[in-house]
Design a protein around this motif. Structure first.
Motif, PDB file in Angstrom:
ATOM      1  N   ALA A 127       9.422  35.620  97.369  1.00 21.46           N
ATOM      2  CA  ALA A 127       9.789  35.170  98.707  1.00 21.46           C
ATOM      3  C   ALA A 127       8.585  35.300  99.632  1.00 21.46           C
ATOM      4  O   ALA A 127       7.712  36.135  99.428  1.00 21.46           O
ATOM      5  CB  ALA A 127      10.958  35.996  99.238  1.00 21.46           C
ATOM      6  N   ASP A 128       8.563  34.446 100.657  1.00 18.72           N
ATOM      7  CA  ASP A 128       7.462  34.482 101.626  1.00 18.72           C
ATOM      8  C   ASP A 128       7.664  35.578 102.665  1.00 18.72           C
ATOM      9  O   ASP A 128       6.714  35.969 103.345  1.00 18.72           O
ATOM     10  CB  ASP A 128       7.357  33.122 102.337  1.00 18.72           C
ATOM     11  N   GLY A 129       8.891  36.035 102.820  1.00 20.20           N
ATOM     12  CA  GLY A 129       9.177  37.080 103.799  1.00 20.20           C
ATOM     13  C   GLY A 129      10.525  37.700 103.537  1.00 20.20           C
ATOM     14  O   GLY A 129      11.365  37.136 102.815  1.00 20.20           O
ATOM     15  N   LEU A 130      10.759  38.867 104.125  1.00 22.33           N
ATOM     16  CA  LEU A 130      11.981  39.633 103.902  1.00 22.33           C
ATOM     17  C   LEU A 130      12.771  39.805 105.194  1.00 22.33           C
ATOM     18  O   LEU A 130      12.201  40.014 106.266  1.00 22.33           O
ATOM     19  CB  LEU A 130      11.650  41.029 103.364  1.00 22.33           C
ATOM     20  N   ILE A 131      14.099  39.725 105.083  1.00 24.14           N
ATOM     21  CA  ILE A 131      15.015  40.099 106.153  1.00 24.14           C
ATOM     22  C   ILE A 131      15.791  41.308 105.642  1.00 24.14           C
ATOM     23  O   ILE A 131      16.420  41.243 104.579  1.00 24.14           O
ATOM     24  CB  ILE A 131      15.979  38.954 106.509  1.00 24.14           C
ATOM     25  N   LEU A 132      15.746  42.411 106.368  1.00 21.36           N
ATOM     26  CA  LEU A 132      16.343  43.662 105.914  1.00 21.36           C
ATOM     27  C   LEU A 132      17.566  43.993 106.765  1.00 21.36           C
ATOM     28  O   LEU A 132      17.472  44.106 107.993  1.00 21.36           O
ATOM     29  CB  LEU A 132      15.328  44.804 106.011  1.00 21.36           C
ATOM     30  N   LEU A 133      18.719  44.153 106.114  1.00 21.56           N
ATOM     31  CA  LEU A 133      19.963  44.470 106.810  1.00 21.56           C
ATOM     32  C   LEU A 133      20.550  45.764 106.258  1.00 21.56           C
ATOM     33  O   LEU A 133      20.804  45.874 105.057  1.00 21.56           O
ATOM     34  CB  LEU A 133      20.995  43.345 106.628  1.00 21.56           C
ATOM     35  N   GLY A 134      20.785  46.732 107.145  1.00 20.21           N
ATOM     36  CA  GLY A 134      21.382  48.001 106.737  1.00 20.21           C
ATOM     37  C   GLY A 134      20.328  48.936 106.191  1.00 20.21           C
ATOM     38  O   GLY A 134      19.360  48.506 105.574  1.00 20.21           O
ATOM     39  N   TYR A 135      20.520  50.231 106.407  1.00 23.67           N
ATOM     40  CA  TYR A 135      19.505  51.158 105.903  1.00 23.67           C
ATOM     41  C   TYR A 135      20.017  52.571 105.687  1.00 23.67           C
ATOM     42  O   TYR A 135      19.319  53.399 105.129  1.00 23.67           O
ATOM     43  CB  TYR A 135      18.298  51.218 106.843  1.00 23.67           C
ATOM     44  N   GLY A 136      21.232  52.882 106.090  1.00 24.20           N
ATOM     45  CA  GLY A 136      21.718  54.252 105.912  1.00 24.20           C
ATOM     46  C   GLY A 136      20.910  55.226 106.753  1.00 24.20           C
ATOM     47  O   GLY A 136      20.734  55.046 107.953  1.00 24.20           O
ATOM     48  N   ASP A 137      20.374  56.239 106.112  1.00 30.03           N
ATOM     49  CA  ASP A 137      19.589  57.263 106.798  1.00 30.03           C
ATOM     50  C   ASP A 137      18.204  56.699 107.124  1.00 30.03           C
ATOM     51  O   ASP A 137      17.404  56.417 106.243  1.00 30.03           O
ATOM     52  CB  ASP A 137      19.464  58.493 105.890  1.00 30.03           C
ATOM     53  N   TYR A 138      17.919  56.564 108.424  1.00 31.70           N
ATOM     54  CA  TYR A 138      16.662  55.931 108.840  1.00 31.70           C
ATOM     55  C   TYR A 138      15.442  56.734 108.408  1.00 31.70           C
ATOM     56  O   TYR A 138      14.379  56.161 108.138  1.00 31.70           O
ATOM     57  CB  TYR A 138      16.649  55.753 110.352  1.00 31.70           C
ATOM     58  N   PRO A 201      18.546  61.359 115.097  1.00 33.01           N
ATOM     59  CA  PRO A 201      17.508  60.414 114.674  1.00 33.01           C
ATOM     60  C   PRO A 201      17.714  59.799 113.285  1.00 33.01           C
ATOM     61  O   PRO A 201      17.084  58.786 112.963  1.00 33.01           O
ATOM     62  CB  PRO A 201      16.231  61.265 114.693  1.00 33.01           C
ATOM     63  N   HIS A 202      18.587  60.383 112.460  1.00 32.10           N
ATOM     64  CA  HIS A 202      18.868  59.788 111.160  1.00 32.10           C
ATOM     65  C   HIS A 202      19.585  58.438 111.322  1.00 32.10           C
ATOM     66  O   HIS A 202      19.485  57.573 110.449  1.00 32.10           O
ATOM     67  CB  HIS A 202      19.735  60.726 110.314  1.00 32.10           C
ATOM     68  N   TYR A 203      20.308  58.283 112.438  1.00 29.97           N
ATOM     69  CA  TYR A 203      21.061  57.050 112.713  1.00 29.97           C
ATOM     70  C   TYR A 203      20.775  56.621 114.156  1.00 29.97           C
ATOM     71  O   TYR A 203      21.604  56.813 115.048  1.00 29.97           O
ATOM     72  CB  TYR A 203      22.564  57.293 112.493  1.00 29.97           C
ATOM     73  N   PRO A 204      19.594  56.061 114.399  1.00 28.62           N
ATOM     74  CA  PRO A 204      19.159  55.812 115.778  1.00 28.62           C
ATOM     75  C   PRO A 204      20.034  54.839 116.565  1.00 28.62           C
ATOM     76  O   PRO A 204      20.148  54.981 117.779  1.00 28.62           O
ATOM     77  CB  PRO A 204      17.732  55.262 115.604  1.00 28.62           C
ATOM     78  N   GLU A 205      20.668  53.863 115.897  1.00 32.43           N
ATOM     79  CA  GLU A 205      21.559  52.973 116.642  1.00 32.43           C
ATOM     80  C   GLU A 205      22.754  53.750 117.193  1.00 32.43           C
ATOM     81  O   GLU A 205      23.135  53.572 118.360  1.00 32.43           O
ATOM     82  CB  GLU A 205      22.038  51.838 115.733  1.00 32.43           C
ATOM     83  N   PHE A 206      23.347  54.611 116.374  1.00 32.83           N
ATOM     84  CA  PHE A 206      24.461  55.435 116.834  1.00 32.83           C
ATOM     85  C   PHE A 206      23.989  56.380 117.937  1.00 32.83           C
ATOM     86  O   PHE A 206      24.702  56.619 118.911  1.00 32.83           O
ATOM     87  CB  PHE A 206      25.029  56.254 115.680  1.00 32.83           C
ATOM     88  N   GLN A 207      22.788  56.924 117.774  1.00 35.44           N
ATOM     89  CA  GLN A 207      22.242  57.844 118.770  1.00 35.44           C
ATOM     90  C   GLN A 207      22.098  57.149 120.128  1.00 35.44           C
ATOM     91  O   GLN A 207      22.427  57.732 121.174  1.00 35.44           O
ATOM     92  CB  GLN A 207      20.892  58.367 118.296  1.00 35.44           C
ATOM     93  N   GLN A 208      21.637  55.907 120.122  1.00 37.44           N
ATOM     94  CA  GLN A 208      21.476  55.166 121.367  1.00 37.44           C
ATOM     95  C   GLN A 208      22.831  54.832 121.996  1.00 37.44           C
ATOM     96  O   GLN A 208      22.977  54.843 123.228  1.00 37.44           O
ATOM     97  CB  GLN A 208      20.660  53.909 121.114  1.00 37.44           C
ATOM     98  N   ARG A 209      23.819  54.521 121.168  1.00 41.53           N
ATOM     99  CA  ARG A 209      25.162  54.245 121.693  1.00 41.53           C
ATOM    100  C   ARG A 209      25.743  55.491 122.362  1.00 41.53           C
ATOM    101  O   ARG A 209      26.362  55.410 123.420  1.00 41.53           O
ATOM    102  CB  ARG A 209      26.080  53.745 120.563  1.00 41.53           C
ATOM    103  N   HIS A 210      25.521  56.632 121.738  1.00 36.31           N
ATOM    104  CA  HIS A 210      25.973  57.893 122.323  1.00 36.31           C
ATOM    105  C   HIS A 210      25.248  58.175 123.635  1.00 36.31           C
ATOM    106  O   HIS A 210      25.874  58.605 124.626  1.00 36.31           O
ATOM    107  CB  HIS A 210      25.746  59.040 121.329  1.00 36.31           C
ATOM    108  N   ALA A 211      23.942  57.932 123.666  1.00 35.74           N
ATOM    109  CA  ALA A 211      23.176  58.176 124.897  1.00 35.74           C
ATOM    110  C   ALA A 211      23.683  57.300 126.038  1.00 35.74           C
ATOM    111  O   ALA A 211      23.751  57.747 127.194  1.00 35.74           O
ATOM    112  CB  ALA A 211      21.691  57.915 124.643  1.00 35.74           C
ATOM    113  N   GLY A 212      24.047  56.043 125.733  1.00 33.72           N
ATOM    114  CA  GLY A 212      24.596  55.167 126.765  1.00 33.72           C
ATOM    115  C   GLY A 212      25.914  55.682 127.309  1.00 33.72           C
ATOM    116  O   GLY A 212      26.169  55.647 128.521  1.00 33.72           O
ATOM    117  N   LEU A 213      26.758  56.181 126.409  1.00 30.21           N
ATOM    118  CA  LEU A 213      28.023  56.768 126.840  1.00 30.21           C
ATOM    119  C   LEU A 213      27.778  57.970 127.749  1.00 30.21           C
ATOM    120  O   LEU A 213      28.428  58.118 128.797  1.00 30.21           O
ATOM    121  CB  LEU A 213      28.841  57.198 125.615  1.00 30.21           C
TER     122      LEU A 213
END
Length: 344
Positions: A127-138, A201-213
């Motif tokens: 492939a000429d490039g990669l799209i990465l979806l999902g990662y578990g523990d960052y 930091p293991h799940y930064p998207e969740f961490q950011q959602r919590h920070a917004g709350l």
């Protein structure tokens, strides 16, 4: 004497009729945005008139490209053992459609995070490039991203976007969405809001959602209770267990913001078994707007991520890198979808 189209039209025939160079025709038929919209439309109209089709094999030989992108799913725990987050499955249609619009093939592959997937795709040139979806523990994912950068691999990932983002990233405004969820619950008169999600930091998207709350709660002049935060990764069973843990702590709460719809759906089951009604006793907000969110009882209020725009942005980012153009990290807004779980 003017050039006449041959029996089998070529890109040079189109270039002559359009009054442009042959490389411009090639770029236009690949959908490159380096060619103006008007010129692209003119070239495409002439190509249709001549019944011209792109010879992918010849084009690939000239460019040393495969005209293929690879979409790599990384495992997530799911009740149906597919190990693919339903949110990413929903995004697949948008990515596939946009690849087709750009004349690219899409290779879809499922990967275990602890495999040497990064080396395999670097070395195979499939492939000429990669799209990465999902990662578990960052923290386990990050070293492989750095390896891709060192090797010059074209890639884009869906995930958290912040000042320390590694590589080109497309993601939602997780902080803004978390704040929006908090403001919605506060506007519904809720004051003791629990958070179910891995806020570290293991799940930064969740961490950011919590920070917004937390920002929404602080802005309202309230003090958040740390005992109302329960660690949970994105699965229905883990959400169920998190709901039971929250109940066992015995602290009063009248709302839950779950870091994903799967967590929220599991928590709703735990509350129902305990005789706690939603939204009467506890209002609940999820995140992702997966198809199941509208089918729960009651239907789940959630934050909807723009799947169509996300798919387009991911594909365009990889194409930009392949073509030697700058690829920018993008933050996409999330929209609150109000349903009955918060009294909507």
């Amino acid at each position: 004497m003017g050039r006449k189209p041959s029996n089998k039209p070529t890109s040079f025939d189109i270039a002559y009729l359009a009054g442009v160079s042959q490389p411009t025709v090639s770029r236009a038929l690949r959908g490159s945005k380096s060619v103006s919209l008007a010129t692209r439309q003119k070239i495409e109209a002439i190509a249709r008139q001549l019944n011209y089709t792109v010879d992918k094999n010849a084009s690939s030989l000239r460019s040393q490209r495969s005209n293929t992108l690879a979409l790599l799913f990384f495992e997530d725990p799911t009740p149906d053992e597919s190990n693919i987050n339903p949110f990413f499955l929903a995004m697949l249609g948008s990515i596939t459609r946009h690849c087709a619009n750009r004349g690219l093939d899409l290779l879809i592959s499922f990967q275990k995070l602890d495999d040497d997937w990064h080396k395999r795709y670097q070395d195979s040139h499939r492939a000429d490039g990669l799209i990465l979806l999902g990662y578990g523990d960052y923290t386990a994912y990050e070293p492989r991203l750095r390896q891709l950068i060192r090797s010059g691999t074209h890639f884009v990932r869906w995930g958290s976007v912040d000042d320390g983002t590694i590589g080109t990233t497309v993601g939602s405004d997780n902080f803004g969405a978390g704040r929006l969820a908090g403001e919605h619950l506060l506007a519904r008169g809720r004051r003791n809001i629990a958070f179910l999600g891995q806020a570290d930091p293991h799940y930064p998207e969740f961490q950011q959602r919590h920070a917004g709350l937390m920002k929404a709660i602080a802005t309202a002049g309230l003090v958040a209770d740390r005992d109302l935060v329960v660690d949970a990764t994105s699965s229905e069973e883990i959400g169920y267990n998190a709901g039971r843990t929250l109940l066992a702590r015995g602290k009063p709460f009248d709302a839950i913001f779950a870091a994903s719809d799967l967590i929220a759906i599991g928590a709703m089951r735990a509350l129902s078994e305990a005789g706690i009604s939603s939204p009467g006793d506890v209002a609940i907000v999820g995140f992702d707007d997966i198809p199941a969110a509208s089918l729960t009882n009651p239907p789940l209020t959630t934050l909807m991520q723009d799947i169509r725009l996300a798919g387009e942005a991911l594909v365009e980012s990889v194409i930009a890198q392949i073509e030697g153009r700058p690829a920018t990290t993008r933050v996409l807004p999330a929209r609150l979808v109000v349903r009955a779980s918060t009294g909507g």
